[in-house]
Design a protein around this motif. Structure first.
Motif: not given
Length: 536
Positions: A432-438
């Motif tokens: 969470v927080g590293e990519v947008s799709e999570t």
């Protein structure tokens, strides 16, 4: 009464909250605290050894100033009406190079006037009529000798000066008196000279300085100066411990990884569903396959499986974390194995689209079927895991952002088909927080499990993940702690993967013991009118 108790309780809780972080920092960095404490004691010990012990003692000289009109002009201390000034004058007359030279001569080699000056201090004793002569030396006896020698030497020097002045004055006055007698001067003038001569002879007869006298000789000191060595070492230990504690708190404050379970729960207060003890990593292997997890570790995964099954919140379970390397992929794979061990079919979705690791971790080759002979499976068809009967991995595509966006848009249909094809769907998503799709994936799943790893999870990323999930309205059902500082000791109960099944082979296809033999399950198909999702 109730109000008072409440106030005391609030104060106790507040104090505990204030001291808690400090105690945790000292506990986690106890080696640093111990090291600094030992260094402080060693430095203090070496300093004491190099400097050694010193002893001090004091001799006293009494000042008896003469009345201002009776000074006789022989260089004595005169009473000017200010006692403090008289004592200051006496101290200045005593603390001279000639007095130190006389004391050094009395003591003999190796003492010199300069060394006497360094070893002795001459100070007036407050507002009294006493001058203190304090000597410091390496032994008690030597300190006593130096103080008494300087006192007697100073008095002897002042005696020589005053007695010389007395003899000179007597000679001069007697010459003046003889001249007056020869000229027949007035009787009053003659009488005054005769009186002065008598007073001077009285002083000459004493053979001393009339205004200074030894009041008290210096006693032999019974203890060295300052605190005892034991006290100094103890204070050094306390100081070293305090310095180490400050360093430990600073490390806790400015270091990025969270340190233990308490800190993780303080930042993100979720119920801990499972706490996995640390598993030593194998060389060249990132992550640990489920079938080689130790018994106590896998038993925690069974505990997680039971809790998720009893929750009745849905069969699609998403596993995520705050950052890479927290162990979410290992937990996702092991959770799927735990469900399969209970005779539940599982589809694993590797939706960490930027860094898909599930197939590598589970040893699944996307190019061929498990028998090594069949051609590549059709796109969009889950691939069985050789060592985990009942578990299949969906081969997510690799590509650019356009391919990732296409997959995310089709996720609802993909997950719906996975529900029909298996009893449980386990989703391994990106942190969470590293990519947008999570966050978009979390909206489609039924249950969210958050994984954290003490001494590895970044504190700032953990806070960011918590804030993002809360703003998006996603509340994890609980947390899984991985690795050290989980708060649980290693247990003696439990068994590794597969040992709960009645039919167990001695060796798995890859040589892993304890992999169950089970009949092939009939794969459930989607409803009529729907096809397996095919992705390019």
């Amino acid at each position: 009464m109730a109000l008072d108790v409440g106030g005391d309780t609030a104060f106790s809780v507040s104090a505990e909250q204030a001291v808690g972080p400090y105690l945790r920092a000292v506990r986690l960095h106890w080696r640093l605290v111990a090291l600094l404490s030992v260094i402080a004691v060693l430095v203090a010990g070496v300093t004491i050894w190099r400097i050694g012990s010193t002893y001090s003692t004091t001799a006293s000289i009494l000042v008896t100033p003469l009345p201002e009109g009776d000074s006789l002009g022989i260089g004595t201390v005169v009473d000017t009406g200010d006692p403090g000034q008289a004592v200051q004058t006496a101290a200045a007359l005593i603390d001279t190079h000639d007095a130190a030279k006389a004391a050094a001569k009395q003591l003999g080699a190796p003492w010199t006037a300069d060394s006497m000056f360094q070893a002795v201090t001459v100070t007036p004793e407050g507002a009294s009529d006493v001058v203190d002569i304090t000597a410091t030396a390496s032994t008690a006896t030597e300190a006593q000798r130096v103080a008494n020698a300087f006192a007697t030497g100073a008095l002897a020097y002042r005696t020589r000066i005053v007695q010389g002045e007395v003899a000179h004055s007597i000679t001069a006055l007697e010459a003046d008196l003889a001249q007056l007698h020869s000229t027949g001067s007035a009787a009053a003038e003659t009488q005054a000279l005769a009186t002065s001569i008598e007073q001077l002879k009285a002083v000459q007869g004493t053979g001393r300085e009339p205004t200074l006298s030894l009041s008290q000789t210096a006693p032999e000191p019974t203890a060295p100066n300052g605190a005892s060595k034991a006290l100094v070492l103890f204070l050094a230990l306390v100081g070293g411990f305090a310095l180490g504690s400050v360093a430990a708190v600073a490390l806790e404050t400015f270091s990025r990884p969270v340190r233990d379970r308490e800190e993780i729960e303080a930042i993100y207060p979720l119920p801990v569903l499972a706490a996995l003890p640390r598993v030593p990593s194998r060389r060249g292997q990132r992550g640990t396959p489920p079938w080689i997890l130790p018994a106590d570790v896998f038993e925690q995964l069974r505990m997680l499986r039971v809790q998720l099954s009893l929750a009745n919140s849905g069969r699609v379970i998403m596993v995520t974390s705050a950052g890479a390397g927290d162990g979410k992929t290992t937990v996702a794979a092991a959770l799927a194995a735990a469900f399969a061990e209970a005779d539940q079919s599982v589809v694993l979705l590797d939706l960490d689209l930027r860094k898909p690791d599930l197939r590598r971790l589970l040893g699944v080759d996307e190019a061929v079927e498990p028998d090594g002979l069949s051609p590549r499976a059709p796109a969009g068809v889950p691939i069985p895991v050789p060592n985990l009967p009942g578990v299949r991995v969906f081969p997510t595509p690799r590509g650019d952002m356009a391919a990732v966006e296409t997959l995310v848009q089709r996720l609802p249909l993909l997950i719906a088909q996975a529900r029909w094809a298996a009893d449980f769907v386990v989703v391994d998503s990106a942190p969470v927080g590293e990519v947008s799709e999570t966050l978009r994936i979390a909206a489609i799943c039924d249950q969210l499990v958050f994984v954290a790893r003490p001494r590895h999870t970044d504190r700032r990323r953990l806070i960011l993940a918590r804030d993002l999930l809360e703003r998006a309205g996603h509340s994890p059902v609980g947390m899984v702690l991985v690795g050290r500082e989980t708060g649980l000791p290693r247990g003696d109960y439990g068994y590794g993967y597969g040992y709960s099944l009645p039919s167990v082979s001695s060796t798995a296809s890859n040589g892993a013991p304890g992999t169950p033999r089970r009949a092939d399950r009939v794969t459930r198909l989607p409803p009529d009118g729907e096809r397996e999702l095919e992705l390019e």
